[in-house]
Design a protein around this motif. Structure first.
Motif, PDB file in Angstrom:
ATOM      1  N   LYS A  11       0.691  -1.280  -0.049  1.00 14.99           N
ATOM      2  CA  LYS A  11      -0.180   0.304  -0.311  1.00 14.99           C
ATOM      3  C   LYS A  11       0.925   1.991   0.228  1.00 14.99           C
ATOM      4  O   LYS A  11       0.990   1.977  -0.998  1.00 14.99           O
ATOM      5  N   VAL A  12       1.898   1.218   0.854  1.00 19.27           N
ATOM      6  CA  VAL A  12       2.884   2.359   1.195  1.00 19.27           C
ATOM      7  C   VAL A  12       3.796   2.656  -0.626  1.00 19.27           C
ATOM      8  O   VAL A  12       3.659   4.098  -0.880  1.00 19.27           O
ATOM      9  N   THR A  13       3.933   1.702  -0.528  1.00 17.87           N
ATOM     10  CA  THR A  13       4.865   2.027  -2.058  1.00 17.87           C
ATOM     11  C   THR A  13       3.634   2.369  -3.535  1.00 17.87           C
ATOM     12  O   THR A  13       4.193   2.691  -3.845  1.00 17.87           O
ATOM     13  N   HIS A  14       2.852   1.934  -3.204  1.00 20.03           N
ATOM     14  CA  HIS A  14       1.585   2.685  -4.176  1.00 20.03           C
ATOM     15  C   HIS A  14       1.542   3.669  -4.356  1.00 20.03           C
ATOM     16  O   HIS A  14       1.565   4.165  -4.997  1.00 20.03           O
ATOM     17  N   ILE A  15       1.139   4.351  -2.736  1.00 19.23           N
ATOM     18  CA  ILE A  15       0.653   5.859  -2.957  1.00 19.23           C
ATOM     19  C   ILE A  15       2.231   6.180  -3.233  1.00 19.23           C
ATOM     20  O   ILE A  15       1.945   7.136  -3.844  1.00 19.23           O
ATOM     21  N   LEU A  16       3.943   5.773  -3.381  1.00 16.76           N
ATOM     22  CA  LEU A  16       4.924   6.750  -2.792  1.00 16.76           C
ATOM     23  C   LEU A  16       5.308   6.943  -4.381  1.00 16.76           C
ATOM     24  O   LEU A  16       5.369   7.773  -5.014  1.00 16.76           O
ATOM     25  N   LYS A  17       4.547   6.068  -5.362  1.00 15.55           N
ATOM     26  CA  LYS A  17       4.922   5.634  -6.792  1.00 15.55           C
ATOM     27  C   LYS A  17       3.565   6.591  -7.605  1.00 15.55           C
ATOM     28  O   LYS A  17       3.920   7.157  -8.483  1.00 15.55           O
ATOM     29  N   GLU A  18       2.464   6.560  -6.844  1.00 13.54           N
ATOM     30  CA  GLU A  18       1.866   7.778  -7.784  1.00 13.54           C
ATOM     31  C   GLU A  18       1.830   9.267  -7.281  1.00 13.54           C
ATOM     32  O   GLU A  18       1.822  10.368  -8.116  1.00 13.54           O
ATOM     33  N   ALA A  23      10.152   9.191 -10.105  1.00 12.52           N
ATOM     34  CA  ALA A  23      11.194   8.001  -8.774  1.00 12.52           C
ATOM     35  C   ALA A  23      11.775   6.641  -9.734  1.00 12.52           C
ATOM     36  O   ALA A  23      10.823   6.213 -10.514  1.00 12.52           O
ATOM     37  N   THR A  24      12.919   6.567  -9.490  1.00 10.31           N
ATOM     38  CA  THR A  24      13.942   5.328 -10.281  1.00 10.31           C
ATOM     39  C   THR A  24      13.651   4.429  -9.311  1.00 10.31           C
ATOM     40  O   THR A  24      13.790   3.738  -9.855  1.00 10.31           O
ATOM     41  N   ALA A  25      13.513   4.564  -8.449  1.00 12.28           N
ATOM     42  CA  ALA A  25      13.418   2.984  -7.078  1.00 12.28           C
ATOM     43  C   ALA A  25      12.126   3.308  -5.763  1.00 12.28           C
ATOM     44  O   ALA A  25      13.238   5.119  -5.472  1.00 12.28           O
ATOM     45  N   VAL A  26      11.756   2.748  -5.768  1.00 12.44           N
ATOM     46  CA  VAL A  26      10.702   2.814  -4.799  1.00 12.44           C
ATOM     47  C   VAL A  26      11.176   1.460  -3.773  1.00 12.44           C
ATOM     48  O   VAL A  26      10.714   0.795  -3.558  1.00 12.44           O
ATOM     49  N   GLU A  44      14.566   6.988  -4.730  1.00  9.75           N
ATOM     50  CA  GLU A  44      15.441   7.223  -6.134  1.00  9.75           C
ATOM     51  C   GLU A  44      14.251   8.487  -6.196  1.00  9.75           C
ATOM     52  O   GLU A  44      14.013   7.680  -7.460  1.00  9.75           O
ATOM     53  N   SER A  45      15.295  10.028  -6.301  1.00  5.07           N
ATOM     54  CA  SER A  45      14.108  10.298  -7.410  1.00  5.07           C
ATOM     55  C   SER A  45      14.481  12.058  -7.892  1.00  5.07           C
ATOM     56  O   SER A  45      15.414  12.047  -6.772  1.00  5.07           O
TER      57      SER A  45
END
Length: 80
Positions: A11-18, A23-26, A44-45
């Motif tokens: 869930k946190v990964t999905h939110i951060l990617k949005e 970002a090249t890495a999460v 990394e962004s």
């Protein structure tokens, strides 16, 4: 995505990617033993370029404020 990620990590990964689409890495790791009490986050962004560490942490906390209490985050290595 790792098969062993918890529901909270996903869930946190999905939110951060949005919130950080460039970002090249999460990477989100539940460091509380799987209960979701504390997360380590690495991003990394380009969005963090020339930002101080405290500003980077504020950006991550702002992105997650609606789903997590900021005291549950350990944001490390947000970087270019």
């Amino acid at each position: 995505m790792f098969a062993s990620q918890t529901e909270g990590e996903l869930k946190v990964t999905h939110i951060l990617k949005e919130k950080f689409p460039r970002a090249t890495a999460v990477k989100v790791t539940d460091i509380s033993g799987g209960c979701g009490a504390l997360y380590e986050i690495q991003i990394e962004s380009e969005e963090f370029k020339e930002k101080r560490t405290v500003q980077q942490h504020q950006m991550v906390n702002q992105a997650l404020k609606e789903v997590l209490n900021p005291s549950r985050l350990l944001s490390r290595n947000p970087s270019l």
